[in-house]
Design a protein around this motif. Structure first.
Motif, PDB file in Angstrom:
ATOM      1  N   ARG A 122       0.785  -1.166   0.072  1.00 28.10           N
ATOM      2  CA  ARG A 122       0.053  -0.113   0.051  1.00 28.10           C
ATOM      3  C   ARG A 122       0.670   1.161  -0.128  1.00 28.10           C
ATOM      4  NH1 ARG A 122      -5.199  -0.740   0.842  1.00 28.10           N
ATOM      5  NH2 ARG A 122      -5.844  -2.816   1.505  1.00 28.10           N
ATOM      6  N   TRP A 123       0.437   2.373  -0.536  1.00 26.28           N
ATOM      7  CA  TRP A 123       1.032   3.524  -0.545  1.00 26.28           C
ATOM      8  C   TRP A 123       1.031   4.072   0.847  1.00 26.28           C
ATOM      9  CZ3 TRP A 123       3.169   5.498  -4.893  1.00 26.28           C
ATOM     10  CH2 TRP A 123       2.823   4.931  -6.215  1.00 26.28           C
ATOM     11  N   VAL A 124       2.045   4.863   1.023  1.00 27.39           N
ATOM     12  CA  VAL A 124       2.476   5.951   2.369  1.00 27.39           C
ATOM     13  C   VAL A 124       2.554   7.205   1.952  1.00 27.39           C
ATOM     14  CG1 VAL A 124       3.016   3.801   3.795  1.00 27.39           C
ATOM     15  CG2 VAL A 124       4.758   4.983   2.582  1.00 27.39           C
ATOM     16  N   PRO A 125       2.243   8.140   2.799  1.00 29.49           N
ATOM     17  CA  PRO A 125       2.637   9.465   2.423  1.00 29.49           C
ATOM     18  C   PRO A 125       3.974   9.699   2.162  1.00 29.49           C
ATOM     19  CG  PRO A 125       1.133   9.360   4.202  1.00 29.49           C
ATOM     20  CD  PRO A 125       1.429   8.028   3.940  1.00 29.49           C
ATOM     21  N   SER A 126       4.897   9.198   2.505  1.00 34.60           N
ATOM     22  CA  SER A 126       6.313   9.353   2.096  1.00 34.60           C
ATOM     23  C   SER A 126       6.904   8.910   0.912  1.00 34.60           C
ATOM     24  CB  SER A 126       7.268   8.736   3.367  1.00 34.60           C
ATOM     25  OG  SER A 126       6.804   7.303   3.251  1.00 34.60           O
ATOM     26  N   ASP A 127       5.814   8.093  -0.018  1.00 29.72           N
ATOM     27  CA  ASP A 127       6.071   7.761  -1.252  1.00 29.72           C
ATOM     28  C   ASP A 127       5.887   8.952  -2.228  1.00 29.72           C
ATOM     29  OD1 ASP A 127       6.559   5.018  -0.751  1.00 29.72           O
ATOM     30  OD2 ASP A 127       4.291   4.678  -0.896  1.00 29.72           O
ATOM     31  N   ALA A 128       5.288   9.929  -1.722  1.00 30.29           N
ATOM     32  CA  ALA A 128       4.919  11.069  -2.577  1.00 30.29           C
ATOM     33  C   ALA A 128       6.119  11.639  -3.522  1.00 30.29           C
ATOM     34  CB  ALA A 128       4.274  12.155  -1.739  1.00 30.29           C
ATOM     35  N   GLU A 129       7.293  11.746  -2.865  1.00 33.73           N
ATOM     36  CA  GLU A 129       8.329  12.409  -3.742  1.00 33.73           C
ATOM     37  C   GLU A 129       8.799  11.303  -4.960  1.00 33.73           C
ATOM     38  OE1 GLU A 129      12.961  14.172  -2.888  1.00 33.73           O
ATOM     39  OE2 GLU A 129      11.242  14.368  -1.103  1.00 33.73           O
ATOM     40  N   GLU A 130       9.009   9.998  -4.332  1.00 33.91           N
ATOM     41  CA  GLU A 130       9.182   9.220  -5.544  1.00 33.91           C
ATOM     42  C   GLU A 130       8.155   9.008  -6.631  1.00 33.91           C
ATOM     43  OE1 GLU A 130      12.016   7.561  -6.100  1.00 33.91           O
ATOM     44  OE2 GLU A 130      13.020   7.323  -4.051  1.00 33.91           O
ATOM     45  N   TYR A 131       6.986   9.016  -6.280  1.00 34.80           N
ATOM     46  CA  TYR A 131       5.943   8.989  -7.203  1.00 34.80           C
ATOM     47  C   TYR A 131       5.777  10.041  -8.153  1.00 34.80           C
ATOM     48  CZ  TYR A 131       1.123   8.273  -8.867  1.00 34.80           C
ATOM     49  OH  TYR A 131      -0.098   8.407  -9.507  1.00 34.80           O
ATOM     50  N   ARG A 132       6.224  11.533  -7.499  1.00 31.29           N
ATOM     51  CA  ARG A 132       6.128  12.659  -8.345  1.00 31.29           C
ATOM     52  C   ARG A 132       7.399  12.560  -9.201  1.00 31.29           C
ATOM     53  NH1 ARG A 132       8.440  17.824  -8.501  1.00 31.29           N
ATOM     54  NH2 ARG A 132       6.844  19.189  -9.485  1.00 31.29           N
ATOM     55  N   GLY A 133       8.591  11.948  -8.662  1.00 33.40           N
ATOM     56  CA  GLY A 133       9.570  11.606  -9.945  1.00 33.40           C
ATOM     57  C   GLY A 133       9.183  10.762 -11.100  1.00 33.40           C
ATOM     58  N   LEU A 134       8.401   9.776 -11.027  1.00 32.83           N
ATOM     59  CA  LEU A 134       7.745   9.149 -12.099  1.00 32.83           C
ATOM     60  C   LEU A 134       7.208  10.179 -12.885  1.00 32.83           C
ATOM     61  CD1 LEU A 134       6.296   5.908 -10.517  1.00 32.83           C
ATOM     62  CD2 LEU A 134       8.310   6.192 -11.480  1.00 32.83           C
ATOM     63  N   TRP A 135       6.433  11.065 -12.309  1.00 31.65           N
ATOM     64  CA  TRP A 135       5.692  11.873 -13.346  1.00 31.65           C
ATOM     65  C   TRP A 135       6.858  13.138 -14.175  1.00 31.65           C
ATOM     66  CZ3 TRP A 135       0.653  14.405 -12.928  1.00 31.65           C
ATOM     67  CH2 TRP A 135      -0.471  13.508 -12.391  1.00 31.65           C
ATOM     68  N   LEU A 136       7.852  13.363 -13.525  1.00 33.10           N
ATOM     69  CA  LEU A 136       8.947  14.135 -14.139  1.00 33.10           C
ATOM     70  C   LEU A 136       9.746  13.548 -15.072  1.00 33.10           C
ATOM     71  CD1 LEU A 136      10.556  15.720 -10.749  1.00 33.10           C
ATOM     72  CD2 LEU A 136       9.359  16.994 -12.518  1.00 33.10           C
ATOM     73  N   GLU A 137       9.632  12.104 -15.035  1.00 35.47           N
ATOM     74  CA  GLU A 137      10.511  11.379 -16.139  1.00 35.47           C
ATOM     75  C   GLU A 137       9.510  10.995 -17.403  1.00 35.47           C
ATOM     76  OE1 GLU A 137      13.420   8.717 -13.423  1.00 35.47           O
ATOM     77  OE2 GLU A 137      11.966   7.639 -14.415  1.00 35.47           O
ATOM     78  N   ARG A 138       8.152  10.854 -17.263  1.00 30.74           N
ATOM     79  CA  ARG A 138       7.381  10.871 -18.368  1.00 30.74           C
ATOM     80  C   ARG A 138       7.588  11.375 -19.535  1.00 30.74           C
ATOM     81  NH1 ARG A 138       1.789  10.935 -14.708  1.00 30.74           N
ATOM     82  NH2 ARG A 138       2.373   8.722 -13.783  1.00 30.74           N
ATOM     83  N   ASP A 139       7.491  10.578 -20.606  1.00 28.50           N
ATOM     84  CA  ASP A 139       7.602  10.921 -21.995  1.00 28.50           C
ATOM     85  C   ASP A 139       6.883  12.213 -22.153  1.00 28.50           C
ATOM     86  OD1 ASP A 139       6.601  11.066 -24.987  1.00 28.50           O
ATOM     87  OD2 ASP A 139       8.307   9.522 -24.870  1.00 28.50           O
ATOM     88  N   PRO A 140       7.212  13.282 -22.968  1.00 32.85           N
ATOM     89  CA  PRO A 140       6.397  14.506 -23.487  1.00 32.85           C
ATOM     90  C   PRO A 140       5.150  14.279 -23.865  1.00 32.85           C
ATOM     91  CG  PRO A 140       8.579  14.604 -24.099  1.00 32.85           C
ATOM     92  CD  PRO A 140       8.585  13.185 -23.607  1.00 32.85           C
ATOM     93  N   ARG A 141       4.981  13.059 -24.471  1.00 35.09           N
ATOM     94  CA  ARG A 141       3.637  12.783 -25.062  1.00 35.09           C
ATOM     95  C   ARG A 141       2.624  12.236 -23.991  1.00 35.09           C
ATOM     96  NH1 ARG A 141       6.194   9.298 -29.464  1.00 35.09           N
ATOM     97  NH2 ARG A 141       7.791   8.922 -27.754  1.00 35.09           N
ATOM     98  N   ALA A 142       3.083  11.882 -22.958  1.00 34.28           N
ATOM     99  CA  ALA A 142       2.238  11.345 -21.929  1.00 34.28           C
ATOM    100  C   ALA A 142       1.184  12.420 -21.226  1.00 34.28           C
ATOM    101  CB  ALA A 142       2.943  11.032 -20.598  1.00 34.28           C
ATOM    102  N   LEU A 143      -0.180  11.957 -21.083  1.00 39.30           N
ATOM    103  CA  LEU A 143      -1.195  12.638 -20.707  1.00 39.30           C
ATOM    104  C   LEU A 143      -0.980  13.618 -19.120  1.00 39.30           C
ATOM    105  CD1 LEU A 143      -4.047  13.846 -21.349  1.00 39.30           C
ATOM    106  CD2 LEU A 143      -4.864  11.689 -20.188  1.00 39.30           C
TER     107      LEU A 143
END
Length: 179
Positions: free
Chosen positions: A20-41
């Motif tokens: 399960r997710w915990v609040p401390s995962d937020a930074e790593e999860y946001r890191g995925l958003w930063l790495e996404r392909d420019p064509r991602a929604l």
């Protein structure tokens, strides 16, 4: 409407732990958003949103990030506890009865077989919920995701959602009776 069991909040393989997710995962999860392909929604926008705090709020409000009984689970390497991405089931573009498998891994975790390993345990868990079919939507340019899904027995359904800006979404499917 059929009744299904819940996707477990914790799954594991020899190398990986999905939990399960915990609040401390937020930074790593946001890191995925930063790495996404420019064509991602969904990507971090020009104003820097979503912020780590916004994501932390999401994780507190809806820790599985999905409809009740489904969920996206963080993936961590069992030996080190390193967060490497997420995998799970969501309604997405599909339905509650026939949900969509979703996964995303940090670039540093590509090429180790983690996506296939995590997705395989999610497919097995999905079968135990009583569901009979899963879907996946993959942008036409995402060769790595196609390889993962093909290893898991997903096939192209013939359905395509056109998107000239971001690339067409190819619908893949897999029956669960063979699990």
């Amino acid at each position: 409407m059929a009744t299904y069991g819940d996707l477990p909040g914790e799954l594991g393989t020899e190398r990986l732990r999905l939990r399960r997710w915990v609040p401390s995962d937020a930074e790593e999860y946001r890191g995925l958003w930063l790495e996404r392909d420019p064509r991602a929604l969904r990507r971090v926008d020009a104003e820097g949103r979503p912020t780590v705090e916004e994501i932390r709020g999401w994780l507190v409000e809806n820790p599985l990030s999905a409809a009740p009984g489904l969920g996206l689970l963080p993936i961590e390497v069992r030996d080190t506890g390193e967060f490497v991405g997420y995998c799970g089931l969501t309604v997405g573009q599909a339905s509650f009865d026939e949900p969509e498998i979703a996964y995303e891994l940090a670039r540093r975790a590509h090429g180790h077989g983690y996506a296939t390993e995590a997705a395989r345990v999610v497919v097995e868990a999905a079968a135990r919920t009583g569901r009979r079919r899963l879907w996946a939507t993959v942008r036409e340019w995402n060769a790595e995701s196609f390889r993962v899904l093909e290893k898991l027995g997903f096939e192209r359904s013939g359905r395509v959602t056109a998107d000239a800006e971001r690339g067409d979404s190819i619908w893949m499917t897999r029956g669960l009776e063979q699990v």
